[in-house]
Design a protein around this motif. Structure first.
Motif, mmCIF file in Angstrom:
data_model
loop_
_atom_site.group_PDB
_atom_site.id
_atom_site.type_symbol
_atom_site.label_atom_id
_atom_site.label_comp_id
_atom_site.label_asym_id
_atom_site.label_seq_id
_atom_site.Cartn_x
_atom_site.Cartn_y
_atom_site.Cartn_z
ATOM 1 N N ILE A 278 105.667 54.371 -27.655
ATOM 2 C CA ILE A 278 105.575 54.778 -29.354
ATOM 3 C C ILE A 278 106.545 54.039 -30.140
ATOM 4 N N SER A 279 105.990 54.398 -31.278
ATOM 5 C CA SER A 279 107.036 53.931 -32.511
ATOM 6 C C SER A 279 107.672 54.718 -33.230
ATOM 7 N N SER A 280 107.120 56.254 -33.330
ATOM 8 C CA SER A 280 107.564 57.412 -33.875
ATOM 9 C C SER A 280 107.405 58.621 -32.947
ATOM 10 N N ALA A 281 108.343 59.627 -32.992
ATOM 11 C CA ALA A 281 108.408 60.865 -32.197
ATOM 12 C C ALA A 281 108.183 61.981 -33.202
ATOM 13 N N ASN A 282 107.495 63.123 -33.031
ATOM 14 C CA ASN A 282 107.576 64.355 -33.420
ATOM 15 C C ASN A 282 108.338 65.157 -32.692
ATOM 16 N N VAL A 283 109.391 65.849 -32.990
ATOM 17 C CA VAL A 283 110.274 66.547 -31.775
ATOM 18 C C VAL A 283 109.924 68.037 -32.289
ATOM 19 N N ALA A 284 109.619 68.795 -31.317
ATOM 20 C CA ALA A 284 109.672 70.376 -31.596
ATOM 21 C C ALA A 284 111.128 70.752 -31.574
ATOM 22 N N CYS A 285 111.070 71.885 -32.820
ATOM 23 C CA CYS A 285 112.374 72.286 -33.223
ATOM 24 C C CYS A 285 112.661 73.774 -32.666
ATOM 25 N N GLY A 286 112.163 73.945 -31.547
ATOM 26 C CA GLY A 286 112.574 75.166 -31.120
ATOM 27 C C GLY A 286 111.593 76.458 -31.284
ATOM 28 N N TYR A 287 110.707 76.409 -32.147
ATOM 29 C CA TYR A 287 109.810 77.662 -32.538
ATOM 30 C C TYR A 287 108.552 77.859 -31.857
ATOM 31 N N HIS A 288 107.789 76.380 -31.538
ATOM 32 C CA HIS A 288 106.638 76.621 -30.678
ATOM 33 C C HIS A 288 107.051 76.161 -29.245
ATOM 34 N N ALA A 289 107.929 75.297 -29.075
ATOM 35 C CA ALA A 289 108.634 74.825 -27.822
ATOM 36 C C ALA A 289 110.101 74.113 -28.235
ATOM 37 N N GLY A 290 110.620 73.870 -27.249
ATOM 38 C CA GLY A 290 111.904 73.255 -27.388
ATOM 39 C C GLY A 290 113.037 74.090 -27.343
ATOM 40 N N ASP A 291 114.287 73.430 -27.028
ATOM 41 C CA ASP A 291 115.310 74.477 -27.207
ATOM 42 C C ASP A 291 116.577 73.387 -27.448
ATOM 43 N N PRO A 292 117.756 73.946 -27.718
ATOM 44 C CA PRO A 292 119.060 72.959 -27.961
ATOM 45 C C PRO A 292 119.039 71.751 -26.985
ATOM 46 N N LEU A 293 119.057 72.102 -25.837
ATOM 47 C CA LEU A 293 119.290 70.986 -24.866
ATOM 48 C C LEU A 293 118.239 70.025 -24.888
ATOM 49 N N ILE A 294 116.987 70.487 -24.923
ATOM 50 C CA ILE A 294 115.831 69.692 -25.002
ATOM 51 C C ILE A 294 115.791 68.858 -26.369
ATOM 52 N N MET A 295 115.976 69.301 -27.324
ATOM 53 C CA MET A 295 116.181 68.745 -28.590
ATOM 54 C C MET A 295 117.307 67.618 -28.741
ATOM 55 N N ASP A 296 118.355 67.735 -28.073
ATOM 56 C CA ASP A 296 119.343 66.988 -28.086
ATOM 57 C C ASP A 296 119.222 65.910 -27.364
ATOM 58 N N ARG A 297 118.725 66.044 -26.177
ATOM 59 C CA ARG A 297 118.156 64.901 -25.216
ATOM 60 C C ARG A 297 116.900 64.149 -25.865
ATOM 61 N N THR A 298 115.866 64.722 -26.445
ATOM 62 C CA THR A 298 114.923 63.899 -27.198
ATOM 63 C C THR A 298 115.368 63.114 -28.103
#
Length: 257
Positions: free
Chosen positions: A28-48
């Protein structure tokens, strides 16, 4: 024809994952990263965020209602000032990880029920647009063509990128067909690719009722949790390029204007 391929990323929680983000990030060329409300957590956000930086992929905030149990797909009746605060909070959280990685947020894309409401309801669209612009007026909005969010973003002086959801059916008014209705989700890979190429070629789409509607877009979304998402993204990338398209990130398209 410059076209962005983007995907929703980081939609896991703790040890649970929904998609192969690393493999998909390479397509892909652009990513929309979940910010912890519907999914995601600090570690996943950091890694993504790190994956996006490593692959040279644009970083977007995929904001949602505070609805982790419902994966952000349930409508919530939230006062508009509170909604603004929720949107601002999520963008700020993602920006912290972007700053550490030496990356930056280039766009935003509301998820699920919030995205549907922001597309149809001018008041909610205005709240989402205002919170985003208050944070950073350079952040672009991924929008459905002709939607309330497109109008609100432009009224606030923001920039928009018109989005096509590769595997979703549309209503005659340009909104997404509700999940569960006939034709709302297209699961056949060949059909998804055919639809995307047709939209990019003709800038029109046959909606679920059989009517033709205008669909002028610059970005195509591949849902990361769709079975076979990596294979689909690879095929789209190949076929778009083979038909004369140039896979270009959202920020590169904006800078070229």
């Amino acid at each position: 024809m410059k076209i962005d391929i983007n995907s929703d990323m980081g939609e896991g929680y703790g040890p649970y994952t929904l998609a192969d983000d690393e493999a998909l990030m390479a397509q892909i060329s652009s990513a929309n990263v979940a910010c912890g409300y519907h999914a995601g957590d600090p570690l996943i956000m950091d890694r993504t965020v790190g994956l996006a930086k490593d692959h040279g992929v644009d970083l977007g905030a995929h904001v949602s209602f505070p609805d982790r149990m419902g994966f952000g797909r349930r409508k919530m009746d939230i006062p508009l000032p509170e909604l603004e605060a929720h949107v601002l909070y999520q963008i700020g959280a993602l920006a912290a990880f972007a700053r550490r990685a030496g990356h930056r947020i280039t766009h935003m894309n509301p998820h699920g029920a919030l995205g549907n409401l922001a597309s149809a309801d001018p008041a909610i669209a205005e709240a989402v647009a205002k919170a985003t612009m208050d944070f950073d007026p350079e952040i672009a909005f991924l929008v459905l063509p002709g939607s309330a969010l497109e109008t609100a973003a432009l009224d606030c002086g923001g920039s928009v990128v018109r989005l096509f959801l590769a595997d979703r059916g549309y209503l005659p008014n340009g909104q997404l067909a509700p999940r569960g209705e006939f034709g709302a989700v297209i699961k056949d890979e060949a059909e998804v690719v055919k639809r995307v190429l047709g939209v990019l070629r003709d800038q029109t789409l046959t909606c679920v009722t059989g009517e033709q509607i205008a669909m002028p877009v610059q970005s195509v979304l591949v849902h990361s949790d769709t079975p076979g998402a990596v294979t689909l993204a690879k095929r789209l990338r190949h076929d778009i390029t083979a038909n004369g398209g140039d896979i270009t990130s959202l920020s590169a398209q904006h800078n070229a204007q």
